[in-house]
Each structure stands twice: as C-alpha cells, then as structure tokens.
Design an enzyme around this catalytic site. Structure first.
Site, PDB file in Angstrom:
ATOM      1  N   GLY A 106       0.911  -1.189   0.002  1.00 25.91           N
ATOM      2  CA  GLY A 106      -0.037  -0.077   0.126  1.00 25.91           C
ATOM      3  C   GLY A 106       0.715   1.321   0.088  1.00 25.91           C
ATOM      4  N   GLU A 154      -6.527  -6.151 -21.870  1.00 27.57           N
ATOM      5  CA  GLU A 154      -5.159  -6.756 -22.005  1.00 27.57           C
ATOM      6  C   GLU A 154      -4.227  -6.305 -20.978  1.00 27.57           C
ATOM      7  OE1 GLU A 154      -6.324  -4.373 -24.547  1.00 27.57           O
ATOM      8  OE2 GLU A 154      -7.718  -6.016 -25.224  1.00 27.57           O
ATOM      9  N   ASN A 184       1.645   2.763  -2.760  1.00 34.70           N
ATOM     10  CA  ASN A 184       0.954   4.104  -3.670  1.00 34.70           C
ATOM     11  C   ASN A 184      -0.342   4.428  -2.992  1.00 34.70           C
ATOM     12  OD1 ASN A 184       2.433   4.240  -6.246  1.00 34.70           O
ATOM     13  ND2 ASN A 184       2.740   1.916  -5.952  1.00 34.70           N
ATOM     14  N   ASP A 192      -1.684  -4.805 -18.404  1.00 29.43           N
ATOM     15  CA  ASP A 192      -0.811  -3.860 -18.499  1.00 29.43           C
ATOM     16  C   ASP A 192      -0.696  -2.729 -19.768  1.00 29.43           C
ATOM     17  OD1 ASP A 192       0.207  -4.049 -15.942  1.00 29.43           O
ATOM     18  OD2 ASP A 192       1.523  -5.997 -16.415  1.00 29.43           O
ATOM     19  N   ALA A 226       9.552   6.940  -7.734  1.00 29.95           N
ATOM     20  CA  ALA A 226       9.135   7.829  -9.093  1.00 29.95           C
ATOM     21  C   ALA A 226       7.463   7.442  -8.927  1.00 29.95           C
ATOM     22  CB  ALA A 226       9.634   7.238 -10.211  1.00 29.95           C
ATOM     23  N   GLU A 227       7.140   6.230  -8.876  1.00 34.60           N
ATOM     24  CA  GLU A 227       5.498   5.858  -8.493  1.00 34.60           C
ATOM     25  C   GLU A 227       4.667   6.911  -7.558  1.00 34.60           C
ATOM     26  OE1 GLU A 227       4.457   1.688  -8.265  1.00 34.60           O
ATOM     27  OE2 GLU A 227       6.640   1.048  -8.752  1.00 34.60           O
ATOM     28  N   HIS A 239       2.307   0.739 -13.278  1.00 39.12           N
ATOM     29  CA  HIS A 239       2.975  -0.395 -13.210  1.00 39.12           C
ATOM     30  C   HIS A 239       4.401   0.082 -13.409  1.00 39.12           C
ATOM     31  CE1 HIS A 239       4.162  -4.371 -15.152  1.00 39.12           C
ATOM     32  NE2 HIS A 239       4.857  -3.774 -15.966  1.00 39.12           N
ATOM     33  N   ASN A 289      -4.341   2.347 -13.404  1.00 37.48           N
ATOM     34  CA  ASN A 289      -3.400   1.442 -12.907  1.00 37.48           C
ATOM     35  C   ASN A 289      -1.895   1.841 -12.762  1.00 37.48           C
ATOM     36  OD1 ASN A 289      -2.277  -1.089 -11.873  1.00 37.48           O
ATOM     37  ND2 ASN A 289      -1.745  -1.714 -14.143  1.00 37.48           N
TER      38      ASN A 289
HETATM   39  C1  GAR Z   1       4.059  -1.298  -7.149  1.00 39.90           C
HETATM   40  O1  GAR Z   1       5.342  -1.013  -7.543  1.00 39.90           O
HETATM   41  C2  GAR Z   1       2.961  -1.232  -8.419  1.00 39.90           C
HETATM   42  O2  GAR Z   1       3.532  -0.422  -9.513  1.00 39.90           O
HETATM   43  C3  GAR Z   1       3.231  -2.652  -8.653  1.00 39.90           C
HETATM   44  O3  GAR Z   1       2.910  -3.426  -7.423  1.00 39.90           O
HETATM   45  C4  GAR Z   1       3.401  -2.703  -6.428  1.00 39.90           C
HETATM   46  C5  GAR Z   1       2.739  -2.256  -5.494  1.00 39.90           C
HETATM   47  O4  GAR Z   1       3.330  -1.571  -4.217  1.00 39.90           O
HETATM   48  N1  GAR Z   1       1.777  -3.279  -9.757  1.00 39.90           N
HETATM   49  C6  GAR Z   1       2.090  -3.998 -10.532  1.00 39.90           C
HETATM   50  O5  GAR Z   1       3.263  -4.802 -10.797  1.00 39.90           O
HETATM   51  C7  GAR Z   1       0.949  -4.069 -11.287  1.00 39.90           C
HETATM   52  N2  GAR Z   1       1.337  -4.689 -12.514  1.00 39.90           N
HETATM   53  P1  GAR Z   1       2.439  -0.674  -3.177  1.00 39.90           P
HETATM   54  O6  GAR Z   1       1.485  -1.824  -2.587  1.00 39.90           O
HETATM   55  O7  GAR Z   1       3.292  -0.315  -2.007  1.00 39.90           O
HETATM   56  O8  GAR Z   1       1.658   0.428  -3.724  1.00 39.90           O
END
Ligand code: GAR
Length: 218
Positions: free
Chosen positions: A14, A145, A16, A147, A175-176, A111, A109
């Site tokens: 969690g 599809e 993000n 991602d 960065a996310e 990624h 989403n």
């Molecule tokens: C993040 O790195 C997100 O980009 C990835 O899972 C992680 C979740 O982290 N998602 C994917 O790979 C989706 N294809 P978080 O729970 O700390 O946000």
C-alpha cells in the site's frame, strides 16, 4: 468544485495508496479517497487506510464462486461509495472484461516499467535482463489486455550498473509515488481525454507533465 471520489483497490503493502492519501490530505488537491477496498484481509494497505480514518472494505475473493461474482461485489461497493475513479494500487487480481468495460476511462493502474516495455510479472528484472539504461513507471487507463491502455504519466529513473531487481524496484517506487498523484490530479482537473487509444492532456506546461525524473532537479 466537488473533489473526485477515488476507490483504491489494494492487495499488499500500500505505498502507492499512501502516496494518494498524502496527496488528498491537501485540501487543494482535487480528489479524495472515498473507499479503500482489498481482496486480502490483513493487507498492510488496509491498515494504512484505517490509520488515515478512511472507509475500508475487505472482500476475500475466495468467498465468491466466480471472478464475475467477486467483480460484481467490488463494482457494487464502488458504486455505493459514489466512486468516480478507480485506482489500482498493487491490486493482485485480474479483473473481468465486464468490470473493465464498466469502468472504461474511469479506472487507472500503475505499473513499474515504461510501458509498453516489460508487461506482466517482475518488470524490474525484465529491465535488468534487457540491459536498458532507463526504466520507470507508467500510470495508464485500464484495458482488458494486461498492463495496457492509454498512458497518462510516465516517470523515468536510471538503471545503474550495480542494480539488483530490489534496488531498481525501490528507485522506481519513489517515482511511482510522484507519478500516481500527478495522474489523478490531471484527471480530476478534467484535463484528460482519450482519443483512439491515446490519452491527451490539455493545459499546463508539457515539460512538467509527461516526463519526470524525480530527484534530478524536477
Ligand atoms: C507497485 O510497484 C506497483 O507498481 C506494482 O505493485 C507494487 C505495489 O506496491 N504493480 C504492478 O506490478 C501491477 N502490474 P504498493 O502496494 O506499495 O503500492
């Protein structure tokens, strides 16, 4: 103006979600978290939401006879909460086409790669294996599809010679946490429209929007 109501779907750590919670804690941010929903009881993400005093709901997917029934329950909960934008944030369930279509251009989403490169599992290891010099993350509208879908925001980080998948994942994660709130803000401000399969962002300074290199003076 009314704030855009977010429904955040989570399965794990969690971080993000936390970035979105932190962004929404600014009263000037044009969105608010209306519901945090998880398919995993005890996910750390749910604990983060509770700590922030946000409405939470756990729907264990094993309680449902089919994916369609599970997605139906998720859809009903989001609709009940008046959600206007669904944010997948480490949600580790594939969604049925009916659900994806119902939230078309209202579900995003994140990624950890520069899509369309390195879809699917272990994108950081895929990046290392390919020998790329930069990687990053992508926030995109969700399509059936995996991602794929119109790209909203990408953030770039370097790939360094001594990186392991874990070190690169950490760098991308930083960065996310900047990219996801930015993408939500652009949508909430009504600055995004989808044309064909491209997301067009209007207004603002293009240098600040489509490409960010956090920590590099941006
Ligand atoms: C993040 O790195 C997100 O980009 C990835 O899972 C992680 C979740 O982290 N998602 C994917 O790979 C989706 N294809 P978080 O729970 O700390 O946000």
């Amino acid at each position: 103006m009314a704030r855009l109501r977010l429904g955040v779907l989570v399965s794990g750590r969690g971080s993000n979600l936390q970035a979105l919670i932190d962004a929404c804690s600014d009263p000037d941010f044009p969105a608010e978290v209306a519901l945090v929903l998880s398919n995993v009881a005890g996910a750390p993400a749910i604990e983060r939401a509770r700590r922030a005093g946000l409405p939470t709901l756990v729907l264990p997917h094993r309680d449902y006879a089919s994916r369609a029934e599970f997605d139906g329950a998720v859809h009903a909960a989001l609709a009940d909460a008046g959600v206007g934008l669904v944010c997948l944030a480490g949600f580790m369930r594939l969604l049925t086409p009916g659900f994806v279509d119902a939230w078309r251009d209202r579900m995003v989403n994140i990624h950890p790669s520069l899509l369309p490169a390195f879809k699917g599992l272990h994108p950081q290891q895929q990046a290392l294996d390919a020998g790329v010099r930069v990687s990053g993350c992508t926030v995109h509208f969700v399509r059936n599809e995996m991602d794929s879908g119109p790209i909203l925001v990408q953030a770039v980080v370097p790939v360094l010679p001594d990186d392991t998948a874990e070190i690169l994942a950490d760098r991308i994660l930083g960065a996310e946490h900047a990219a996801y709130p930015l993408a939500v803000r652009l949508i909430a401000e009504g600055r995004v429209r989808v044309e064909g399969e491209r997301a067009i962002v209007s207004g603002g300074d293009w240098r600040a929007v489509p490409l960010m290199v956090p920590g590099a003076g941006a």
